[in-house]
Design a protein around this motif. Structure first.
Motif, PDB file in Angstrom:
ATOM      1  N   LEU A  37     -19.927  28.978 -54.976  1.00 38.55           N
ATOM      2  CA  LEU A  37     -18.686  29.239 -54.242  1.00 38.55           C
ATOM      3  C   LEU A  37     -17.680  29.983 -55.119  1.00 38.55           C
ATOM      4  O   LEU A  37     -17.014  30.906 -54.651  1.00 38.55           O
ATOM      5  CB  LEU A  37     -18.090  27.931 -53.722  1.00 38.55           C
ATOM      6  CG  LEU A  37     -18.888  27.243 -52.618  1.00 38.55           C
ATOM      7  CD1 LEU A  37     -18.328  25.849 -52.335  1.00 38.55           C
ATOM      8  CD2 LEU A  37     -18.909  28.091 -51.348  1.00 38.55           C
ATOM      9  N   ARG A  38     -17.605  29.600 -56.377  1.00 35.57           N
ATOM     10  CA  ARG A  38     -16.689  30.305 -57.297  1.00 35.57           C
ATOM     11  C   ARG A  38     -17.133  31.749 -57.510  1.00 35.57           C
ATOM     12  O   ARG A  38     -16.310  32.658 -57.603  1.00 35.57           O
ATOM     13  CB  ARG A  38     -16.595  29.564 -58.618  1.00 35.57           C
ATOM     14  CG  ARG A  38     -15.800  28.282 -58.508  1.00 35.57           C
ATOM     15  CD  ARG A  38     -15.597  27.613 -59.854  1.00 35.57           C
ATOM     16  NE  ARG A  38     -14.893  26.367 -59.679  1.00 35.57           N
ATOM     17  CZ  ARG A  38     -15.424  25.167 -59.914  1.00 35.57           C
ATOM     18  NH1 ARG A  38     -16.663  25.054 -60.372  1.00 35.57           N
ATOM     19  NH2 ARG A  38     -14.717  24.075 -59.724  1.00 35.57           N
ATOM     20  N   LYS A  39     -18.440  31.959 -57.599  1.00 34.16           N
ATOM     21  CA  LYS A  39     -18.979  33.313 -57.744  1.00 34.16           C
ATOM     22  C   LYS A  39     -18.579  34.178 -56.550  1.00 34.16           C
ATOM     23  O   LYS A  39     -18.311  35.378 -56.695  1.00 34.16           O
ATOM     24  CB  LYS A  39     -20.506  33.239 -57.861  1.00 34.16           C
ATOM     25  CG  LYS A  39     -21.201  34.563 -57.957  1.00 34.16           C
ATOM     26  CD  LYS A  39     -22.705  34.382 -58.013  1.00 34.16           C
ATOM     27  CE  LYS A  39     -23.409  35.678 -57.682  1.00 34.16           C
ATOM     28  NZ  LYS A  39     -24.840  35.483 -57.463  1.00 34.16           N
ATOM     29  N   LYS A  40     -18.502  33.548 -55.381  1.00 32.84           N
ATOM     30  CA  LYS A  40     -18.093  34.253 -54.162  1.00 32.84           C
ATOM     31  C   LYS A  40     -16.590  34.460 -54.095  1.00 32.84           C
ATOM     32  O   LYS A  40     -16.087  35.116 -53.187  1.00 32.84           O
ATOM     33  CB  LYS A  40     -18.557  33.471 -52.922  1.00 32.84           C
ATOM     34  CG  LYS A  40     -20.052  33.387 -52.773  1.00 32.84           C
ATOM     35  CD  LYS A  40     -20.586  34.732 -52.392  1.00 32.84           C
ATOM     36  CE  LYS A  40     -22.065  34.686 -52.110  1.00 32.84           C
ATOM     37  NZ  LYS A  40     -22.538  36.024 -51.737  1.00 32.84           N
ATOM     38  N   LYS A  41     -15.872  33.846 -55.068  1.00 30.70           N
ATOM     39  CA  LYS A  41     -14.414  33.964 -55.140  1.00 30.70           C
ATOM     40  C   LYS A  41     -13.726  33.435 -53.879  1.00 30.70           C
ATOM     41  O   LYS A  41     -12.781  34.043 -53.369  1.00 30.70           O
ATOM     42  CB  LYS A  41     -13.991  35.393 -55.438  1.00 30.70           C
ATOM     43  CG  LYS A  41     -14.479  35.899 -56.789  1.00 30.70           C
ATOM     44  CD  LYS A  41     -13.935  37.271 -57.091  1.00 30.70           C
ATOM     45  CE  LYS A  41     -14.314  37.911 -58.369  1.00 30.70           C
ATOM     46  NZ  LYS A  41     -15.056  37.346 -59.365  1.00 30.70           N
ATOM     47  N   VAL A  42     -14.211  32.302 -53.397  1.00 29.30           N
ATOM     48  CA  VAL A  42     -13.590  31.658 -52.242  1.00 29.30           C
ATOM     49  C   VAL A  42     -12.947  30.349 -52.679  1.00 29.30           C
ATOM     50  O   VAL A  42     -13.415  29.686 -53.599  1.00 29.30           O
ATOM     51  CB  VAL A  42     -14.602  31.399 -51.102  1.00 29.30           C
ATOM     52  CG1 VAL A  42     -15.109  32.709 -50.524  1.00 29.30           C
ATOM     53  CG2 VAL A  42     -15.758  30.532 -51.563  1.00 29.30           C
ATOM     54  N   LYS A  43     -11.871  30.013 -52.022  1.00 27.68           N
ATOM     55  CA  LYS A  43     -11.203  28.744 -52.279  1.00 27.68           C
ATOM     56  C   LYS A  43     -11.897  27.666 -51.458  1.00 27.68           C
ATOM     57  O   LYS A  43     -12.353  27.926 -50.341  1.00 27.68           O
ATOM     58  CB  LYS A  43      -9.733  28.830 -51.898  1.00 27.68           C
ATOM     59  CG  LYS A  43      -8.943  29.760 -52.789  1.00 27.68           C
ATOM     60  CD  LYS A  43      -7.489  29.762 -52.416  1.00 27.68           C
ATOM     61  CE  LYS A  43      -6.726  30.743 -53.300  1.00 27.68           C
ATOM     62  NZ  LYS A  43      -5.309  30.785 -52.966  1.00 27.68           N
ATOM     63  N   PHE A  44     -11.964  26.483 -52.043  1.00 21.60           N
ATOM     64  CA  PHE A  44     -12.556  25.372 -51.311  1.00 21.60           C
ATOM     65  C   PHE A  44     -11.817  24.093 -51.655  1.00 21.60           C
ATOM     66  O   PHE A  44     -11.180  23.992 -52.708  1.00 21.60           O
ATOM     67  CB  PHE A  44     -14.055  25.229 -51.622  1.00 21.60           C
ATOM     68  CG  PHE A  44     -14.389  25.088 -53.076  1.00 21.60           C
ATOM     69  CD1 PHE A  44     -14.449  23.847 -53.679  1.00 21.60           C
ATOM     70  CD2 PHE A  44     -14.666  26.213 -53.849  1.00 21.60           C
ATOM     71  CE1 PHE A  44     -14.764  23.725 -55.028  1.00 21.60           C
ATOM     72  CE2 PHE A  44     -14.993  26.103 -55.193  1.00 21.60           C
ATOM     73  CZ  PHE A  44     -15.044  24.845 -55.783  1.00 21.60           C
ATOM     74  N   THR A  45     -11.890  23.146 -50.748  1.00 21.17           N
ATOM     75  CA  THR A  45     -11.319  21.826 -50.968  1.00 21.17           C
ATOM     76  C   THR A  45     -12.434  20.913 -51.416  1.00 21.17           C
ATOM     77  O   THR A  45     -13.468  20.822 -50.746  1.00 21.17           O
ATOM     78  CB  THR A  45     -10.681  21.286 -49.675  1.00 21.17           C
ATOM     79  OG1 THR A  45      -9.668  22.197 -49.248  1.00 21.17           O
ATOM     80  CG2 THR A  45     -10.064  19.906 -49.907  1.00 21.17           C
ATOM     81  N   GLU A  46     -12.221  20.266 -52.557  1.00 20.29           N
ATOM     82  CA  GLU A  46     -13.235  19.372 -53.106  1.00 20.29           C
ATOM     83  C   GLU A  46     -12.774  17.926 -52.949  1.00 20.29           C
ATOM     84  O   GLU A  46     -11.638  17.586 -53.266  1.00 20.29           O
ATOM     85  CB  GLU A  46     -13.461  19.677 -54.578  1.00 20.29           C
ATOM     86  CG  GLU A  46     -14.496  18.786 -55.225  1.00 20.29           C
ATOM     87  CD  GLU A  46     -14.776  19.146 -56.675  1.00 20.29           C
ATOM     88  OE1 GLU A  46     -15.642  18.491 -57.270  1.00 20.29           O
ATOM     89  OE2 GLU A  46     -14.144  20.076 -57.208  1.00 20.29           O
ATOM     90  N   TYR A  47     -13.673  17.102 -52.428  1.00 26.55           N
ATOM     91  CA  TYR A  47     -13.414  15.672 -52.308  1.00 26.55           C
ATOM     92  C   TYR A  47     -14.356  14.950 -53.268  1.00 26.55           C
ATOM     93  O   TYR A  47     -15.557  14.900 -53.028  1.00 26.55           O
ATOM     94  CB  TYR A  47     -13.668  15.175 -50.884  1.00 26.55           C
ATOM     95  CG  TYR A  47     -12.864  15.905 -49.827  1.00 26.55           C
ATOM     96  CD1 TYR A  47     -11.505  15.670 -49.678  1.00 26.55           C
ATOM     97  CD2 TYR A  47     -13.482  16.823 -48.985  1.00 26.55           C
ATOM     98  CE1 TYR A  47     -10.766  16.339 -48.704  1.00 26.55           C
ATOM     99  CE2 TYR A  47     -12.754  17.493 -48.011  1.00 26.55           C
ATOM    100  CZ  TYR A  47     -11.401  17.243 -47.883  1.00 26.55           C
ATOM    101  OH  TYR A  47     -10.669  17.910 -46.923  1.00 26.55           O
ATOM    102  N   GLY A  48     -13.808  14.431 -54.360  1.00 28.69           N
ATOM    103  CA  GLY A  48     -14.609  13.668 -55.305  1.00 28.69           C
ATOM    104  C   GLY A  48     -14.818  12.258 -54.778  1.00 28.69           C
ATOM    105  O   GLY A  48     -13.843  11.568 -54.476  1.00 28.69           O
ATOM    106  N   ILE A  49     -16.076  11.848 -54.640  1.00 27.39           N
ATOM    107  CA  ILE A  49     -16.347  10.541 -54.044  1.00 27.39           C
ATOM    108  C   ILE A  49     -16.763   9.506 -55.080  1.00 27.39           C
ATOM    109  O   ILE A  49     -17.175   8.406 -54.710  1.00 27.39           O
ATOM    110  CB  ILE A  49     -17.406  10.625 -52.924  1.00 27.39           C
ATOM    111  CG1 ILE A  49     -18.775  10.999 -53.475  1.00 27.39           C
ATOM    112  CG2 ILE A  49     -16.974  11.604 -51.849  1.00 27.39           C
ATOM    113  CD1 ILE A  49     -19.887  10.779 -52.483  1.00 27.39           C
TER     114      ILE A  49
END
Length: 90
Positions: free
Chosen positions: A23-35
């Motif tokens: 996802l970072r390689k695609k340069k997109v922002k994402f919301t991460e939920y650490g479980i």
């Protein structure tokens, strides 16, 4: 504008790390939920992911696409960009 991307992860999970790298390689922002140790968040994830409790679980525009292998398969098939950038006309 890119898609709404959400990913449920465990901090030291190699599959989670690999999915986030893509996802970072695609340069997109994402919301991460650490479980990590949070059974309430894990239960929410499992409900959204049709019972799947493994991590990562990835959602694009509120649609469950699966885990690490699934997102990489989409990339290999040339389908991931269509999902990530559908709203931007790319």
């Amino acid at each position: 504008m890119t898609a709404k991307i959400e990913i449920y992860t465990w901090s030291n999970c190699p599959f989670c790390i690999r999915a986030k790298q893509l996802l970072r390689k695609k340069k997109v922002k994402f919301t991460e939920y650490g479980i990590d140790g949070d059974e309430m968040v894990r239960a929410i994830m499992a409900e959204r992911a049709n019972g799947r409790r493994s991590v990562p679980q990835i959602f694009i525009n509120d649609v469950h696409i699966g885990g690490c292998d699934d997102i990489h398969n989409l990339e290999d098939q040339g389908q991931l960009d269509k999902l990530l950038f559908a709203h931007s006309g790319v």
